[in-house]
Design a protein around this motif. Sequence first.
Motif, PDB file in Angstrom:
ATOM      1  N   PHE A  56     -10.628  13.091  -1.774  1.00  0.00           N
ATOM      2  CA  PHE A  56     -11.910  12.508  -2.178  1.00  0.00           C
ATOM      3  C   PHE A  56     -11.949  12.266  -3.687  1.00  0.00           C
ATOM      4  N   LYS A  57     -11.296  13.162  -4.437  1.00  0.00           N
ATOM      5  CA  LYS A  57     -11.254  13.015  -5.890  1.00  0.00           C
ATOM      6  C   LYS A  57     -10.507  11.727  -6.268  1.00  0.00           C
ATOM      7  N   GLY A  58      -9.372  11.512  -5.613  1.00  0.00           N
ATOM      8  CA  GLY A  58      -8.593  10.288  -5.866  1.00  0.00           C
ATOM      9  C   GLY A  58      -9.433   9.062  -5.566  1.00  0.00           C
ATOM     10  N   TYR A  59     -10.153   9.122  -4.447  1.00  0.00           N
ATOM     11  CA  TYR A  59     -11.033   8.017  -4.059  1.00  0.00           C
ATOM     12  C   TYR A  59     -12.083   7.755  -5.135  1.00  0.00           C
ATOM     13  N   LEU A  60     -12.773   8.805  -5.544  1.00  0.00           N
ATOM     14  CA  LEU A  60     -13.851   8.613  -6.526  1.00  0.00           C
ATOM     15  C   LEU A  60     -13.328   8.103  -7.865  1.00  0.00           C
ATOM     16  N   GLU A  61     -12.160   8.621  -8.263  1.00  0.00           N
ATOM     17  CA  GLU A  61     -11.673   8.299  -9.605  1.00  0.00           C
ATOM     18  C   GLU A  61     -10.850   7.026  -9.664  1.00  0.00           C
ATOM     19  N   GLN A  62     -10.135   6.705  -8.581  1.00  0.00           N
ATOM     20  CA  GLN A  62      -9.178   5.596  -8.661  1.00  0.00           C
ATOM     21  C   GLN A  62      -9.601   4.354  -7.897  1.00  0.00           C
ATOM     22  N   ASN A  63     -10.400   4.515  -6.853  1.00  0.00           N
ATOM     23  CA  ASN A  63     -10.790   3.328  -6.081  1.00  0.00           C
ATOM     24  C   ASN A  63     -11.736   2.491  -6.949  1.00  0.00           C
ATOM     25  N   ILE A  64     -11.373   1.214  -7.150  1.00  0.00           N
ATOM     26  CA  ILE A  64     -12.106   0.396  -8.119  1.00  0.00           C
ATOM     27  C   ILE A  64     -13.323  -0.319  -7.509  1.00  0.00           C
ATOM     28  N   PHE A  65     -13.573  -0.127  -6.219  1.00  0.00           N
ATOM     29  CA  PHE A  65     -14.658  -0.898  -5.597  1.00  0.00           C
ATOM     30  C   PHE A  65     -15.677  -0.051  -4.815  1.00  0.00           C
ATOM     31  N   LEU A  66     -15.216   0.588  -3.745  1.00  0.00           N
ATOM     32  CA  LEU A  66     -16.185   1.183  -2.805  1.00  0.00           C
ATOM     33  C   LEU A  66     -17.057   2.304  -3.388  1.00  0.00           C
ATOM     34  N   PRO A  67     -16.491   3.236  -4.181  1.00  0.00           N
ATOM     35  CA  PRO A  67     -17.377   4.281  -4.713  1.00  0.00           C
ATOM     36  C   PRO A  67     -18.508   3.681  -5.555  1.00  0.00           C
ATOM     37  N   ASP A  68     -18.192   2.627  -6.302  1.00  0.00           N
ATOM     38  CA  ASP A  68     -19.226   1.976  -7.102  1.00  0.00           C
ATOM     39  C   ASP A  68     -20.272   1.319  -6.206  1.00  0.00           C
ATOM     40  N   ILE A  69     -19.810   0.553  -5.233  1.00  0.00           N
ATOM     41  CA  ILE A  69     -20.738  -0.224  -4.413  1.00  0.00           C
ATOM     42  C   ILE A  69     -21.576   0.700  -3.517  1.00  0.00           C
ATOM     43  N   ASN A  70     -21.050   1.892  -3.200  1.00  0.00           N
ATOM     44  CA  ASN A  70     -21.834   2.857  -2.425  1.00  0.00           C
ATOM     45  C   ASN A  70     -22.603   3.831  -3.311  1.00  0.00           C
ATOM     46  N   VAL A 111       0.834  -1.209   0.000  1.00  0.00           N
ATOM     47  CA  VAL A 111       0.000   0.000   0.000  1.00  0.00           C
ATOM     48  C   VAL A 111       0.866   1.256   0.000  1.00  0.00           C
ATOM     49  N   ARG A 112       2.067   1.159   0.558  1.00  0.00           N
ATOM     50  CA  ARG A 112       2.955   2.331   0.596  1.00  0.00           C
ATOM     51  C   ARG A 112       3.345   2.815  -0.791  1.00  0.00           C
ATOM     52  N   ARG A 113       3.193   1.992  -1.803  1.00  0.00           N
ATOM     53  CA  ARG A 113       3.479   2.450  -3.170  1.00  0.00           C
ATOM     54  C   ARG A 113       2.467   3.494  -3.644  1.00  0.00           C
ATOM     55  N   GLY A 114       1.376   3.626  -2.899  1.00  0.00           N
ATOM     56  CA  GLY A 114       0.338   4.594  -3.293  1.00  0.00           C
ATOM     57  C   GLY A 114      -0.985   3.858  -3.366  1.00  0.00           C
ATOM     58  N   VAL A 115      -1.841   4.178  -2.422  1.00  0.00           N
ATOM     59  CA  VAL A 115      -3.073   3.399  -2.267  1.00  0.00           C
ATOM     60  C   VAL A 115      -4.002   3.526  -3.479  1.00  0.00           C
ATOM     61  N   TYR A 116      -3.942   4.657  -4.171  1.00  0.00           N
ATOM     62  CA  TYR A 116      -4.828   4.835  -5.327  1.00  0.00           C
ATOM     63  C   TYR A 116      -4.123   4.629  -6.664  1.00  0.00           C
ATOM     64  N   THR A 117      -2.942   4.015  -6.643  1.00  0.00           N
ATOM     65  CA  THR A 117      -2.326   3.653  -7.926  1.00  0.00           C
ATOM     66  C   THR A 117      -3.058   2.436  -8.476  1.00  0.00           C
ATOM     67  N   SER A 118      -3.064   2.318  -9.778  1.00  0.00           N
ATOM     68  CA  SER A 118      -3.741   1.194 -10.404  1.00  0.00           C
ATOM     69  C   SER A 118      -3.089  -0.119  -9.957  1.00  0.00           C
ATOM     70  N   TYR A 119      -1.763  -0.093  -9.787  1.00  0.00           N
ATOM     71  CA  TYR A 119      -1.032  -1.288  -9.359  1.00  0.00           C
ATOM     72  C   TYR A 119      -1.597  -1.812  -8.034  1.00  0.00           C
ATOM     73  N   VAL A 120      -1.689  -0.929  -7.059  1.00  0.00           N
ATOM     74  CA  VAL A 120      -2.149  -1.351  -5.727  1.00  0.00           C
ATOM     75  C   VAL A 120      -3.646  -1.668  -5.743  1.00  0.00           C
ATOM     76  N   GLN A 121      -4.423  -0.841  -6.435  1.00  0.00           N
ATOM     77  CA  GLN A 121      -5.872  -1.080  -6.491  1.00  0.00           C
ATOM     78  C   GLN A 121      -6.205  -2.466  -7.065  1.00  0.00           C
ATOM     79  N   HIS A 122      -5.384  -2.949  -7.991  1.00  0.00           N
ATOM     80  CA  HIS A 122      -5.676  -4.244  -8.606  1.00  0.00           C
ATOM     81  C   HIS A 122      -5.005  -5.406  -7.899  1.00  0.00           C
TER      82      HIS A 122
END
Length: 308
Positions: A178-192, A153-164
């Motif tokens: 919040f922008k990073g969360y909405l745009e890069q998080n591949i799960f929670l913003p969708d499910i919420n 996760v230290r590589r960057g929590v919203y990097t595509s590498y870590v997200q996948h």
Amino acid sequence: MILWISIVVACLLKEAIGQTPIVLWHGMGDDCCNPKSMGAITEIIHSHIPDAFVHSIRIGESESDDRNAGFFGVLNDQLEDVCEQLASIPELANGFHALGFSQGGLFLRAYIQRCNRPNVRNLITFGSPHGGVSDIPNCSAGDFKCALMRSMVRRGVYTSYVQHRVIQAQYFKDPNNFKGYLEQNIFLPDINNQGESQNATYRSNLQSLGQFVMIRFDQDTMIVPREAAWFWTLTDDEQDPLRRLQEQALYKEDWLGLRQLDENGQLHFLTAPGKHMEIAQDFFVDEVLKPYLMDQAVTKPKLLHQPV
Ligand SMILES: *[C@@H]1O[C@H](CO)[C@@H](O)[C@H](O)[C@H]1NC(C)=O
Ligand SMILES: *[C@@H]1O[C@H](CO)[C@@H](O)[C@H](O)[C@H]1NC(C)=O
């Protein structure tokens, strides 16, 4: 002929009125079949409801695969597997009660929203990060998989590498990004349903629940904020960062159907004493098992069992 018909009727009725099956999904660092966790829960269930069918979700071929899948993988793919898994179990075909522990509770909610075939009747979640976590959970000493997860996760929590690759990153909500969360998080913003386009199926599936029970632990230090178990979330407001569910658009505009459930008296907020996942047996039996898992009025029609 008459005998044959009455036996068939008796069997059908028994199936229709039998105890609702129960599905468990364990938390991070745990697996399907640990006798001290899901095993102990299953035992308590069976000591009160002996005929209950209980299934504990396992991802992968072994318990060690399953434990690993709690740290590494793509949740969206894991959920597809679970949808297939639950659909293939004949005992669950008429629906089940779902019991999710920590992140497993969030994932069971996602199962309902995305699939729900077979359907969930009551959903009960223990310390589940519905609102997202704003700190990656700490590891217990000697848990090397968990330590690896944190170092990735230290590589960057919203990097595509870590997200996948890292499960915990997929429900991480950075209050200062919040922008990073909405745009890069591949799960929670969708499910919420926080994305640009909302999915109406998520809402109608969640609204089809009988009861939705969210339990938070009053001394939880594993998920930050601990009230994420009730959908509360941290914002970048320095004076007053914590937003209650009822203060969020997600509730007010009812993006997930939670407000409707609440107004119907089907949404329950419970507080359990103790730390994360320290579930006291009394609490489990009195506050969860008896009111939400044990089917009421399981009276079998005696007449049908009489000799013809
Ligand atoms: C909404 O979610 C359902 C279930 O996952 C999916 O089948 C459907 O394609 C989604 N709809 C949209 C518009 O994304
Ligand atoms: C993890 O441990 C650190 C150091 O003890 C602490 O500051 C932090 O709040 C903990 N985070 C969580 C999520 O428990």
